[in-house]
Write a protein that holds these residues in place. Structure first.
Motif, PDB file in Angstrom:
ATOM      1  N   HIS A 254       0.822  -1.222   0.000  1.00 36.71           N
ATOM      2  CA  HIS A 254       0.000   0.000   0.000  1.00 36.71           C
ATOM      3  C   HIS A 254       0.854   1.271   0.000  1.00 36.71           C
ATOM      4  CE1 HIS A 254       0.813   0.711   4.357  1.00 36.71           C
ATOM      5  NE2 HIS A 254       1.022  -0.596   4.308  1.00 36.71           N
ATOM      6  N   ASP A 265       6.769   1.664   5.391  1.00 34.05           N
ATOM      7  CA  ASP A 265       5.590   0.831   5.608  1.00 34.05           C
ATOM      8  C   ASP A 265       4.733   0.878   4.342  1.00 34.05           C
ATOM      9  OD1 ASP A 265       3.213  -0.331   6.370  1.00 34.05           O
ATOM     10  OD2 ASP A 265       2.786   1.052   8.018  1.00 34.05           O
ATOM     11  N   GLY A 266       4.607  -0.244   3.684  1.00 33.85           N
ATOM     12  CA  GLY A 266       3.830  -0.311   2.443  1.00 33.85           C
ATOM     13  C   GLY A 266       4.647   0.066   1.225  1.00 33.85           C
ATOM     14  N   GLU A 299      -4.717   0.906   2.872  1.00 32.89           N
ATOM     15  CA  GLU A 299      -4.636  -0.276   3.734  1.00 32.89           C
ATOM     16  C   GLU A 299      -4.812   0.105   5.191  1.00 32.89           C
ATOM     17  OE1 GLU A 299      -2.159  -3.168   6.221  1.00 32.89           O
ATOM     18  OE2 GLU A 299      -2.009  -1.027   5.952  1.00 32.89           O
ATOM     19  N   HIS A 364       7.719  -6.332   2.602  1.00 34.06           N
ATOM     20  CA  HIS A 364       7.299  -5.311   3.579  1.00 34.06           C
ATOM     21  C   HIS A 364       8.370  -5.167   4.646  1.00 34.06           C
ATOM     22  CE1 HIS A 364       4.587  -3.000   6.157  1.00 34.06           C
ATOM     23  NE2 HIS A 364       3.704  -2.992   5.172  1.00 34.06           N
TER      24      HIS A 364
HETATM   25 MN    MN Z   1       1.914  -1.787   5.894  1.00 36.84          MN
END
Ligand code: MN
Ligand code: GLV
Ligand code: MN
Length: 586
Positions: A254, A265-266, A299, A364
């Motif tokens: 995401h 993150d993502g 997300e 990730h």
């Molecule tokens: Mn994430």
């Protein structure tokens, strides 16, 4: 003489120790103990072997190694008594240009740290990419770590020594982690677009969100992909096989963030496959399957309290009723999508046909400390924890704080406090269970009014669905009991119920083989965080590759970090995986 990796594998042990003399400060025993492990499969394997000598050493040896390091901007630096490597590193981080105030701060921190722990503070001041951390980051990190426990600081110092050794080895061997440098630079570049000044927040369908989507689409095109943005905002790039009838392997993650979140993150899971595809495309290398890289639009659930908007559409389970849900300003999701030019009636058509898919792999950042503590750059996920989320509205009676006797109060915040502590107690009872109250408000509260209302969130997760469901049942029962005892009315609104998602063993095995070919030992770990792969598990087999998270494993926080070397290695593992990919045999 230029020292090559090949030379290190072939030379005699004395030459090996001599070649690596500057890698660990005044500690030739480390190279001496690692020499017997040659030949190493890759520079990554050499780095791991050296660091394993350090973590396997006695505590006296470890403390000796830590104490062999100079203080940052300390007296030895001023007197010019550092090794050449330390002098260069401290200069690169700008420690030679401290203002008087910064210098005084560093001296005080050095003294405080030494007093508390009895050894010097060690930090790889060249930072995640090697360009230097900068003085304010160094001073902030120093201040934060000063609050740690001694045993944690010994471990952290040894990790920092490992990172310093990695950077020195890169210099010695002329290694440039180009994929990693690109991934981190692009994550930095995307972070310029935020809904908030001074923090990274990228919520669904905001201006920042559109900018990020446009930039991802451009990078995908540049990498040789066919690109489209679908009607929920997913950015979809396809790297086509020469065989038009080939099936599709999917990857992605995401691009939205939590409020004041981290950069990786993502986004790592989109930027890394783009870097891999660009590499393949530049070499004219085709795959025997179509590769689809998706930047999922949403997300985190920040704006509409509904998670997985992007991946649920791809998985064919997007809940069209959510279109009527409003954000904090009363704007519905339907309006937000339409304002961005999306045709909401096309959302059901986003669903992929399972028969055309080969699987879904998500890369990730780990967002936790497991890989960090094991000294490993990457790991293969076994399963993703399921989660249950609720909003809880408590209503008591607002009344005068000075005149309402304690026994007569119907205090909604006091009830909330009991609930928070119960969640903490109940979820501490089992190892793979976690519970969090992340939002807690007293709407329109005043200093001199007993709280008449309180709103809180509840998030309970576990790798095992039965464990999570039992905890949820207990917590809900206790909420009822607390509210009855305190004469509080409550309204519980479920917002998420996601089952745990196991990863497919055949895909995990292929990821592990890819890691092994890059010189990294196989390592498996569960994911406590939720991921788009959970939705994709509804239509195809899934697997995940985790990259080590620095700074103690902190995530959902601007301190979230990874090194260019770890991102680079993750990209190499992903490329190996693609090149060796074998579809599931029935
Ligand atoms: Mn994430
Ligand atoms: C997503 O990041 C989650 O696990 O909450
Ligand atoms: Mn997240």
């Amino acid at each position: 003489m230029t020292i090559t990796f090949d030379f290190l594998n072939r030379c005699d042990a004395d030459a090996f120790i001599q070649a690596l003399h500057g890698i660990y400060e005044h500690s030739p025993w480390i190279a001496a103990r690692a020499a017997g492990g040659r030949p190493f499969a890759s520079p990554a394997a050499l780095k791991l072997a050296l660091q394993q000598v350090v973590t396997g050493a006695s505590e006296d040896e470890q403390l000796g190694l830590i104490r062999a390091h100079p203080e940052l901007a300390g007296k030895a630096a001023v007197a010019g008594q550092l090794t050449k490597e330390s002098t260069d590193e401290q200069a690169r981080a700008g420690l030679g240009n401290c203002s008087e105030h910064e210098f005084a701060q560093l001296q005080a921190l050095n003294a405080g740290y030494n007093r508390k722990f009895g050894f010097p503070f060690i930090l790889a001041v060249k930072g995640p990419v090697g360009n230097g951390l900068g003085r304010s980051t160094i001073i902030d990190t120093f201040g934060r770590r000063l609050k740690n426990r001694r045993s944690d600081e010994i471990a952290e110092n040894l990790r920092q020594i490992g990172r310093i050794a990695e950077l020195r080895l890169n210099d010695l061997l002329g290694i440039r982690p180009d994929f990693g440098i690109e991934i981190l630079a692009r994550a930095d570049s995307l972070a310029q677009w935020s809904d908030e000044e001074g923090a990274l927040t990228c919520a669904y369908m905001t201006e920042a969100h559109h900018r990020v989507a446009a930039q991802l689409a451009q990078w995908m095109r540049d990498a040789g992909m066919q690109v489209a943005i679908d009607s929920v905002g997913n950015v979809v790039g396809r790297y086509l096989s020469d065989d038009p009838d080939a099936k599709t392997l999917m990857t992605g993650s995401h691009y939205d963030t939590v409020r004041n979140g981290g950069r990786y993150d993502g986004r790592e899971g989109i930027l890394l496959p783009i870097a891999a595809v660009r590499h393949l495309h530049e070499r004219g290398e085709k795959l025997p399957f179509h590769l689809e890289v998706i930047g999922f639009a949403e997300e985190e659930g920040v704006r509409f309290q509904s998670i997985f908007l992007g991946s649920s559409a791809v998985a064919g389970v997007f809940d069209m009723a959510l279109l009527e849900r409003s954000d904090a300003d009363g704007i519905t999701m339907r309006t937000a999508l339409q304002a961005a030019g999306h045709r909401v009636e096309d959302i059901p058509a986003i669903a992929r046909k399972p028969s055309e898919l080969l699987g879904f792999i998500e890369v990730h950042i780990e967002q936790g400390p497991v890989l960090l503590e094991h000294g490993l750059p990457v790991g293969v996920v076994t399963s993703i924890a399921g989660s249950s989320r609720y909003l809880l509205d408590l209503t008591g009676m607002a009344s005068h704080a000075g005149t309402t006797p304690m026994a007569m109060r119907r205090d909604a915040a006091a009830a909330a406090a009991e609930i928070v502590l119960h969640v903490e107690r109940r979820c501490s009872r089992e190892p793979a269970l976690v519970g969090t109250v992340g939002q807690l408000q007293v709407p329109n509260g005043s200093v001199n009014v007993v709280p008449g209302a309180c709103r809180l969130s509840l998030d309970i997760r576990a790798a095992d669905d039965a464990v999570r469901e039992a905890a949820v049942a207990d917590v809900l029962k206790e909420i009822e009991a607390i509210c009855a005892r305190r004469q509080i009315d409550f309204l519980l609104t479920p917002i998420v119920s996601a089952q745990a998602a196991p990863c497919a063993p055949w895909l995990m095995a292929q990821l592990e083989h890819a890691a092994a070919r890059c010189g990294v030992p196989p390592f498996r770990l569960p994911s406590g965080a939720g991921h788009d792969a959970m939705m994709m598990a509804g239509i195809t087999d899934i697997a995940m590759l985790f990259t080590r998270c620095g700074n103690g494993g902190i995530s959902h926080n601007p301190l979230e970090t990874m090194t260019a070397d770890d991102a680079d290695l993750s990209c190499r593992v992903f490329l190996e995986f693609l090149r060796g990919f074998q579809p599931k045999t029935m």
